[in-house]
Write a protein that holds these residues in place. Structure first.
Motif, PDB file in Angstrom:
ATOM      1  N   UNK A  29     -12.956  -4.576 -14.240  1.00 57.87           N
ATOM      2  CA  UNK A  29     -13.924  -3.866 -15.054  1.00 57.87           C
ATOM      3  C   UNK A  29     -14.022  -4.482 -16.451  1.00 57.87           C
ATOM      4  N   UNK A  30     -12.885  -4.859 -17.002  1.00 62.69           N
ATOM      5  CA  UNK A  30     -12.912  -5.406 -18.355  1.00 62.69           C
ATOM      6  C   UNK A  30     -13.590  -6.773 -18.395  1.00 62.69           C
ATOM      7  N   UNK A  31     -13.571  -7.472 -17.260  1.00 63.17           N
ATOM      8  CA  UNK A  31     -14.208  -8.787 -17.208  1.00 63.17           C
ATOM      9  C   UNK A  31     -15.714  -8.661 -17.469  1.00 63.17           C
ATOM     10  N   UNK A  32     -16.311  -7.579 -17.004  1.00 67.34           N
ATOM     11  CA  UNK A  32     -17.741  -7.367 -17.239  1.00 67.34           C
ATOM     12  C   UNK A  32     -18.039  -7.218 -18.730  1.00 67.34           C
ATOM     13  N   UNK A  33     -17.162  -6.538 -19.442  1.00 66.33           N
ATOM     14  CA  UNK A  33     -17.365  -6.382 -20.880  1.00 66.33           C
ATOM     15  C   UNK A  33     -17.176  -7.708 -21.618  1.00 66.33           C
ATOM     16  N   UNK A  34     -16.247  -8.532 -21.135  1.00 66.44           N
ATOM     17  CA  UNK A  34     -16.073  -9.849 -21.740  1.00 66.44           C
ATOM     18  C   UNK A  34     -17.313 -10.714 -21.531  1.00 66.44           C
ATOM     19  N   UNK A  35     -17.877 -10.654 -20.341  1.00 69.59           N
ATOM     20  CA  UNK A  35     -19.092 -11.421 -20.055  1.00 69.59           C
ATOM     21  C   UNK A  35     -20.242 -10.919 -20.916  1.00 69.59           C
ATOM     22  N   UNK A  36     -20.367  -9.606 -21.058  1.00 71.69           N
ATOM     23  CA  UNK A  36     -21.411  -9.035 -21.906  1.00 71.69           C
ATOM     24  C   UNK A  36     -21.220  -9.458 -23.358  1.00 71.69           C
ATOM     25  N   UNK A  37     -19.977  -9.458 -23.830  1.00 70.46           N
ATOM     26  CA  UNK A  37     -19.705  -9.869 -25.213  1.00 70.46           C
ATOM     27  C   UNK A  37     -20.060 -11.331 -25.425  1.00 70.46           C
ATOM     28  N   UNK A  38     -19.745 -12.178 -24.451  1.00 72.68           N
ATOM     29  CA  UNK A  38     -20.079 -13.598 -24.578  1.00 72.68           C
ATOM     30  C   UNK A  38     -21.594 -13.806 -24.587  1.00 72.68           C
ATOM     31  N   UNK A  39     -22.294 -13.075 -23.743  1.00 74.45           N
ATOM     32  CA  UNK A  39     -23.754 -13.198 -23.693  1.00 74.45           C
ATOM     33  C   UNK A  39     -24.392 -12.736 -24.999  1.00 74.45           C
ATOM     34  N   UNK A  40     -23.941 -11.596 -25.490  1.00 75.12           N
ATOM     35  CA  UNK A  40     -24.485 -11.097 -26.752  1.00 75.12           C
ATOM     36  C   UNK A  40     -24.138 -12.029 -27.911  1.00 75.12           C
ATOM     37  N   UNK A  41     -22.943 -12.599 -27.882  1.00 69.43           N
ATOM     38  CA  UNK A  41     -22.561 -13.553 -28.919  1.00 69.43           C
ATOM     39  C   UNK A  41     -23.418 -14.809 -28.885  1.00 69.43           C
ATOM     40  N   UNK A  42     -23.728 -15.280 -27.680  1.00 72.80           N
ATOM     41  CA  UNK A  42     -24.603 -16.447 -27.553  1.00 72.80           C
ATOM     42  C   UNK A  42     -25.983 -16.150 -28.127  1.00 72.80           C
ATOM     43  N   UNK A  43     -26.546 -15.010 -27.779  1.00 75.11           N
ATOM     44  CA  UNK A  43     -27.864 -14.669 -28.304  1.00 75.11           C
ATOM     45  C   UNK A  43     -27.831 -14.416 -29.813  1.00 75.11           C
ATOM     46  N   UNK A  44     -26.695 -13.960 -30.330  1.00 75.73           N
ATOM     47  CA  UNK A  44     -26.561 -13.811 -31.776  1.00 75.73           C
ATOM     48  C   UNK A  44     -26.581 -15.172 -32.456  1.00 75.73           C
ATOM     49  N   UNK A  45     -25.931 -16.152 -31.838  1.00 70.44           N
ATOM     50  CA  UNK A  45     -25.970 -17.519 -32.382  1.00 70.44           C
ATOM     51  C   UNK A  45     -27.389 -18.082 -32.352  1.00 70.44           C
ATOM     52  N   UNK A  46     -28.097 -17.832 -31.257  1.00 67.92           N
ATOM     53  CA  UNK A  46     -29.478 -18.309 -31.163  1.00 67.92           C
ATOM     54  C   UNK A  46     -30.338 -17.642 -32.231  1.00 67.92           C
ATOM     55  N   UNK A  47     -30.165 -16.345 -32.425  1.00 64.29           N
ATOM     56  CA  UNK A  47     -30.942 -15.634 -33.452  1.00 64.29           C
ATOM     57  C   UNK A  47     -30.597 -16.132 -34.850  1.00 64.29           C
ATOM     58  N   UNK A  48     -29.315 -16.396 -35.072  1.00 64.54           N
ATOM     59  CA  UNK A  48     -28.922 -16.939 -36.368  1.00 64.54           C
ATOM     60  C   UNK A  48     -29.503 -18.318 -36.610  1.00 64.54           C
ATOM     61  N   UNK A  49     -29.578 -19.130 -35.559  1.00 63.15           N
ATOM     62  CA  UNK A  49     -30.178 -20.456 -35.694  1.00 63.15           C
ATOM     63  C   UNK A  49     -31.682 -20.353 -35.941  1.00 63.15           C
ATOM     64  N   UNK A  50     -32.322 -19.363 -35.333  1.00 61.84           N
ATOM     65  CA  UNK A  50     -33.765 -19.177 -35.534  1.00 61.84           C
ATOM     66  C   UNK A  50     -34.086 -18.795 -36.977  1.00 61.84           C
ATOM     67  N   UNK A  51     -33.129 -18.168 -37.661  1.00 61.49           N
ATOM     68  CA  UNK A  51     -33.352 -17.813 -39.065  1.00 61.49           C
ATOM     69  C   UNK A  51     -33.397 -19.059 -39.938  1.00 61.49           C
ATOM     70  N   UNK A  52     -32.780 -20.158 -39.468  1.00 58.94           N
ATOM     71  CA  UNK A  52     -32.736 -21.386 -40.257  1.00 58.94           C
ATOM     72  C   UNK A  52     -33.894 -22.335 -39.962  1.00 58.94           C
ATOM     73  N   UNK A  53     -34.599 -22.093 -38.855  1.00 59.96           N
ATOM     74  CA  UNK A  53     -35.701 -22.969 -38.445  1.00 59.96           C
ATOM     75  C   UNK A  53     -36.941 -22.622 -39.271  1.00 59.96           C
ATOM     76  N   UNK A  54     -37.679 -23.611 -39.765  1.00 59.89           N
ATOM     77  CA  UNK A  54     -38.903 -23.323 -40.525  1.00 59.89           C
ATOM     78  C   UNK A  54     -39.949 -22.615 -39.660  1.00 59.89           C
ATOM     79  N   UNK A  55     -40.778 -21.828 -40.295  1.00 66.60           N
ATOM     80  CA  UNK A  55     -41.753 -21.024 -39.557  1.00 66.60           C
ATOM     81  C   UNK A  55     -42.807 -21.873 -38.852  1.00 66.60           C
ATOM     82  N   UNK A  56     -43.014 -23.123 -39.270  1.00 66.40           N
ATOM     83  CA  UNK A  56     -44.003 -23.968 -38.606  1.00 66.40           C
ATOM     84  C   UNK A  56     -43.567 -24.352 -37.187  1.00 66.40           C
ATOM     85  N   UNK A  57     -42.267 -24.287 -36.896  1.00 64.90           N
ATOM     86  CA  UNK A  57     -41.767 -24.603 -35.560  1.00 64.90           C
ATOM     87  C   UNK A  57     -41.731 -23.381 -34.642  1.00 64.90           C
TER      88      UNK A  57
END
Length: 87
Positions: free
Chosen positions: A1-29
């Motif tokens: 059961x705990x493995x599912x929460x670890x997978x969810x945490x990793x997925x959410x962390x990945x999308x948080x990194x993507x969102x953080x990277x999108x904040x650095x990309x210029x709006x023209x892209x």
């Protein structure tokens, strides 16, 4: 059961990194996407908090599962010792 929460945490962390990277990309892209950097940072922050919460739940459920396993083991070994004395 705990493995599912670890997978969810990793997925959410990945999308948080993507969102953080999108904040650095210029709006023209980013045609058709929200160009406001603060929106991307806010989403990244929310995703990081959700990932940390999910990881905490995973760790706690893993600890409780371990306690259950060990108490069951102790109960079995105690029962086996009592049976050995009686015979």
């Amino acid at each position: 059961m705990s493995r599912n929460f670890y997978i969810l945490a990793a997925t959410l962390g990945f999308f948080a990194l993507v969102s953080g990277a999108m904040a650095l990309v210029p709006s023209s892209f980013q045609p058709g996407l929200p160009a406001n950097g603060t929106l991307w940072r806010t989403v990244a922050l929310i995703l990081v908090v959700a990932a940390l919460g999910s990881a905490l739940i995973g760790v706690m459920s893993n600890l409780f599962e371990q306690v259950d396993r060990r108490s069951e083991q102790a109960r079995r070994s105690g029962r086996q010792k009592r049976r050995g004395r009686q015979q």
